[in-house]
Each structure stands twice: as structure tokens, then as C-alpha cells.
Design an enzyme around this catalytic site. Structure first.
Site, mmCIF file in Angstrom:
data_model
loop_
_atom_site.group_PDB
_atom_site.id
_atom_site.type_symbol
_atom_site.label_atom_id
_atom_site.label_comp_id
_atom_site.label_asym_id
_atom_site.label_seq_id
_atom_site.Cartn_x
_atom_site.Cartn_y
_atom_site.Cartn_z
ATOM 1 N N GLU A 1 0.827 -1.213 0.000
ATOM 2 C CA GLU A 1 0.000 0.000 0.000
ATOM 3 C C GLU A 1 0.858 1.259 0.000
ATOM 4 O O GLU A 1 0.426 2.306 -0.465
ATOM 5 C CB GLU A 1 -0.935 0.021 1.217
ATOM 6 C CG GLU A 1 -2.197 -0.787 1.018
ATOM 7 C CD GLU A 1 -3.255 -0.543 2.095
ATOM 8 O OE1 GLU A 1 -2.967 0.140 3.097
ATOM 9 O OE2 GLU A 1 -4.371 -1.056 1.935
ATOM 10 N N HIS B 1 8.971 -26.508 -1.427
ATOM 11 C CA HIS B 1 8.357 -27.632 -2.137
ATOM 12 C C HIS B 1 7.187 -27.175 -2.994
ATOM 13 O O HIS B 1 6.395 -27.984 -3.460
ATOM 14 C CB HIS B 1 7.924 -28.691 -1.121
ATOM 15 C CG HIS B 1 9.091 -29.209 -0.334
ATOM 16 N ND1 HIS B 1 9.719 -30.399 -0.625
ATOM 17 C CD2 HIS B 1 9.784 -28.653 0.691
ATOM 18 C CE1 HIS B 1 10.740 -30.571 0.216
ATOM 19 N NE2 HIS B 1 10.798 -29.516 1.021
ATOM 20 N N LYS C 1 -14.318 -0.386 -3.864
ATOM 21 C CA LYS C 1 -15.440 -0.045 -2.973
ATOM 22 C C LYS C 1 -16.558 0.615 -3.775
ATOM 23 O O LYS C 1 -17.727 0.319 -3.584
ATOM 24 C CB LYS C 1 -14.974 0.911 -1.867
ATOM 25 C CG LYS C 1 -14.025 0.272 -0.876
ATOM 26 C CD LYS C 1 -13.671 1.245 0.229
ATOM 27 C CE LYS C 1 -12.520 0.714 1.055
ATOM 28 N NZ LYS C 1 -11.949 1.712 1.938
HETATM 29 O O1 PA5 Z 1 -3.639 0.978 5.815
HETATM 30 C C1 PA5 Z 1 -4.783 1.372 5.655
HETATM 31 O O2 PA5 Z 1 -5.099 2.541 5.838
HETATM 32 C C2 PA5 Z 1 -5.890 0.410 5.276
HETATM 33 O O3 PA5 Z 1 -5.431 -0.858 4.995
HETATM 34 C C3 PA5 Z 1 -6.901 0.327 6.398
HETATM 35 O O4 PA5 Z 1 -6.266 -0.102 7.565
HETATM 36 C C4 PA5 Z 1 -8.066 -0.615 6.070
HETATM 37 O O5 PA5 Z 1 -8.657 -0.237 4.852
HETATM 38 C C5 PA5 Z 1 -9.123 -0.566 7.166
HETATM 39 O O6 PA5 Z 1 -9.601 0.738 7.318
HETATM 40 P P1 PA5 Z 1 -10.391 1.190 8.594
HETATM 41 O O7 PA5 Z 1 -9.532 1.035 9.776
HETATM 42 O O8 PA5 Z 1 -10.749 2.617 8.319
HETATM 43 O O9 PA5 Z 1 -11.623 0.307 8.689
#
Ligand code: PA5
Length: 443
Positions: free
Chosen positions: A285, A306, A420
Site C-alpha cells: 500500500e 516444495h 469499494k
Molecule cells: O492501511 C490502511 O489505511 C488500510 O489498509 C486500512 O487499515 C483498512 O482499509 C481498514 O480501514 P479502517 O480502519 O478505516 O476500517
């Protein structure tokens, strides 16, 4: 005891003065806030800013949940899930589930998928146990944990009533915004704040990770102490040549520049498997944007030798490997001599399993290097709360430096919104009418 070692001798990269200067500039930007995404730098000095009072409050809250529930359901996804899961797995007995008596409540996870079968089977299994839940969402609006929480909340309220539910439900969310915040305030649940300036994937050392870990019996003081040591060891004032996070960031960026598009994180300890998953989110990310970024992959060894071993040894030469090597196991198992030696294993008699594991690791490293897979090794003296805390911070700091060296904003994740929008349109969420028509026409 030394916290961690980084061995880059088999990576085929020698950091130059220029690379160190670039890494030092990137590290400095993390501290001065002069780089992109500077409103999300709360994690940089987070470990050393956690007070004894905060730890005590989290432990007290954990104790309440521990006293009430045999199973605590930790609801969250992405950064609101992976850190706790990774550390809990790393620091727990791998076969805890087989024990008749448990010292700690069992922490299970929900809201990290939308599987009906997972949900059904979880509810079925929970019938036999007393339960409580920690619901975690920074935005407070993420669909997966919201669905899981609606279901678990209903289960808790129908079993224990609305008043007692307030003793069994804890929310961790934004200080002011989001549906979860509104819900927690309205229902009177104890709640903990995820600081505005700490993004989800950097939040493991906030209540997001610390509360579920304390419930699961992890020594969160030692975890934080290890992170504080690494925070100090990678601070802007420390000579950049001594900064392990900078060195790792340099080597992976040089390799990327040489066409190594995939980094495989691996370990010979299966209980570190979810550390891989947490790391994949952190780096994927943070760096995968603007058409750039190393693809983070992982293996658990020797199992995956393996399955993936063939590709790593002889497939496309676009890979490099980073191995988390654990120097000392916590327990001792010796391979005994057998008088018949029908399995031909007497050459191992008297050796500990860890010696065999070590030789597998060394043999694989040399084979992979011979097969043109550059190799980085991160050595931990042992798997314990302090070293895992240090490892988490090491990866976070290296990720920030690496992202700035790559020229991206490591602290946003614009790409995760695309799915989303489509999902809401397909589900006819109010406000998505136009998108709904358009997307259905494409099916
Ligand atoms: O790193 C990030 O920001 C995302 O992976 C969030 O942690 C994930 O989308 C969950 O979001 P939230 O904590 O708002 O539910």
C-alpha cells in the site's frame, strides 16, 4: 542482547555515499515533515511517546475483557487487523488451540472478509464460549468490519443484554468521525482513539494492536520497548551508515532499479507467516502507486521450497529475497539415533532440529544466490516481544525511507477506493444510483 542484524553481503549491492545521502535526506523528511503525506507521520515518534499511563489503561481494559470472555473477537481489516494477528501468532504457542486449558482468552479475527461460511461457522463455534469483542476501524465506515460488528453486536446483546454488552464491547476508532464513533458514543461503549496522523498500516503500536495483544497475553511493554530501541537506532541524528532501516531501503531500491520487481519475504519459522502478511500490506500500500513499486510477495520455509522453490531458483530473474532468520529457538528438540536406521537419518543423530533448519537456510541462500536471486538477511536473536517490536518499527521506518527514495507518497492509498465504488454500486447503496446503472450495464 543485540536487537537485530542486517546482512546485505549476498544482495550484490554496495551502498555508495550518494545512496546514503539520499536515504539520509529521506529519513530526515520523515522527521521534519517536509515530504509528501506529512500529515501521516505520527508513527515516527510513536513508540517513545507511549506513556506508562497509556499502557496501564490498555492493560486494565484488556484485563476486564479477559475476566469476562473465553473468546474475544477482534473485528477489523487491513491495518486494523494484520498487526495484531501477526504479533499474536508470532508470540503465541503454535498449538495453543489443542491445549485443554488456556492461560489467555482465545483471540479470533472477523471482519477481514465477507464470507458467509466463515461467519456462520464462527457463530456456531462461539456458542460454546463466553465472548467479548474489540471492533476496530479508523474510518469507522469500512464495510467488512461493519457487517461483522452488526452480527457480533447482535449476538452479544441477545446473550447478555444491552447493559452488559457495554462491558463486552470495546471500540477503537477515530476521535470524532465515522459511523463507528457515533455508534460507540450512542451505545456507551468504551472507546480508544487511533490518532489522526497514524495511517492504518502503521497503527500496530496504537490501541489497534496493543489492546488485542494485551488481551491475548502479549507483553506489550516489551513490544513497545523493542520498538523504542529501534526508533532510537534509526533516528535522524544517527549516522546513516549505522541505520539498518536506511540500509535495507537503499538495497531494495537499487535492486528495483536493476529490474528486481518482486521482493519475497520469507522465514524458516512458520509462526512468522502473518508478519509476512503485515509486511505485504505495509509495503504494497505504501509503494505500489504511480505505476511504480516492488511487488511484495512471501514464502514460509521450508514448506514453500516444495511449491515455490522451483520458480525462485529458475523462473524469471525479477526477484530478490529478504529472509527473517531466527538465531535461537525457544525450545529444544534433539533428533535421536535409531538402531535400525531404516530411514537413513542417523547422520543427523544428536543434532537439534534448529541445526537442520539452519543448514537448510544456508543451503537455500547459497543456491538462490547461485541462481541469481539477491539475498538480504534480517537476523533476530529470538522471537520475543522485544525483538518483534523492533522488527515492526524497523520495517515501518525502512518503508518510509524507501517510499521517499522511490519518489512516491508512502502514506496514502488512493487505489483501494476503486473496488469499494463498484461494490457499493452493485449493492445499490444510496448515493450510487448513477454508478449502479453504469456498472450493471457492463456485467
Ligand atoms: O492501511 C490502511 O489505511 C488500510 O489498509 C486500512 O487499515 C483498512 O482499509 C481498514 O480501514 P479502517 O480502519 O478505516 O476500517
Amino acid at each position: 542482547m543485540e536487537l537485530m542484524k542486517l546482512d546485505i553481503r549476498k544482495a550484490g549491492v554496495t551502498p555508495t555515499a550518494e545512496l546514503y545521502a539520499q536515504a539520509a535526506a529521506a529519513n530526515k523528511m520523515l522527521h521534519t515533515g517536509e515530504g509528501a503525506g506529512n500529515d501521516f507521520l505520527g508513527w515516527v515518534n510513536l513508540p517513545s511517546s507511549i506513556s506508562a499511563e497509556e499502557i496501564a489503561a490498555i492493560k486494565a481494559q484488556a484485563e476486564k475483557l479477559r475476566s469476562k470472555a473465553e473468546v474475544v473477537i477482534c473485528i477489523g481489516i487491513g491495518g486494523s487487523y494484520l498487526g495484531a494477528k501477526a504479533v499474536l501468532d508470532a508470540l503465541s504457542n503454535s498449538f495453543e488451540y489443542l491445549r485443554k486449558k488456556h492461560e489467555n482468552p482465545t483471540v479470533i479475527f472477523a471482519g477481514q472478509n465477507i464470507s458467509e461460511d466463515y461467519t456462520y461457522e464462527m457463530l456456531e463455534a462461539l456458542k460454546e464460549y463466553s465472548i467479548a469483542t474489540i471492533v476496530i476501524s479508523k474510518s469507522g465506515t469500512t464495510t467488512e468490519p461493519a457487517i461483522a460488528f452488526r452480527i457480533i453486536k447482535e449476538e452479544i446483546e441477545s446473550r447478555y443484554g444491552k447493559e452488559e454488552a457495554k462491558e463486552r464491547i470495546v471500540a477503537i476508532t477515530d476521535k470524532a468521525r465515522g459511523a463507528l464513533k457515533t455508534l460507540a458514543d450512542n451505545e456507551g461503549y468504551p472507546s480508544y482513539v487511533i490518532p489522526d496522523n497514524v495511517g492504518g498500516r502503521f497503527s500496530v503500536l496504537t490501541p489497534v494492536g496493543l489492546l488485542p495483544l494485551a488481551v491475548g497475553g502479549v507483553d506489550i511493554e516489551a513490544l513497545v520497548a523493542g520498538a523504542v530501541e529501534m526508533e532510537k537506532a534509526t533516528a535522524a541524528e544517527v549516522a546513516i551508515e549505522e541505520n539498518l532501516a536506511a540500509e535495507y531501503a537503499i538495497v531494495r531500491n537499487v535492486l528495483y532499479g536493476q529490474g528486481r520487481k518482486i521482493e519475497i519475504l520469507g522465514s524458516y519459522e512458520p509462526k512468522l507467516q502473518y508478519i509476512n502478511e503485515w509486511w505485504k500490506q505495509l509495503y504494497g500500500e505504501s509503494e505500489g502507486k504511480d505505476g511504480k513499486g516492488i511487488f511484495p510477495a512471501s514464502v514460509t520455509l521450508t514448506a514453500d521450497l516444495h511449491s515455490m522453490g522451483q520458480y525462485i531458483q529458475e523462473g524469471e530473474r525479477t526477484l530478490f529475497e529478504t529472509i527473517i532468520s531466527v538465531e535461537n529457538p525457544a525450545h529444544k528438540v534433539v533428533i535421536e539415533a535409531d538402531k535400525d536406521n531404516l530411514d537413513g537419518l542417523n547422520f543427523l543423530a544428536g543434532k537439534r532440529i534448529s541445526e537442520v533448519n539452519r543448514m537448510a537456510e544456508l543451503g537455500v541462500q547459497l543456491a538462490h544466490v547461485d541462481g541469481d536471486v539477491p539475498n538480504i538477511r534480517i537476523a533476530l536473536p529470538a522471537i520475543e516481544a522485544r525483538t518483534i517490536g523492533a522488527l515492526l518499527y524497523f520495517f515501518e521506518k525502512a518503508c518510509g525511507i524507501s517510499g521517499y527514495m522511490l519518489g512516491v507518497n508512502p502514506f496514502n492509498q488512493p487505489g483501494v477506493e476503486a473496488y469499494k465504488k463498484n461494490m457499493f454500486a452493485l449493492l445499490d447503496k444510496p448515493g450510487y444510483e448513477e454508478e449502479s446503472k453504469a456498472i450493471k450495464a457492463r456485467l
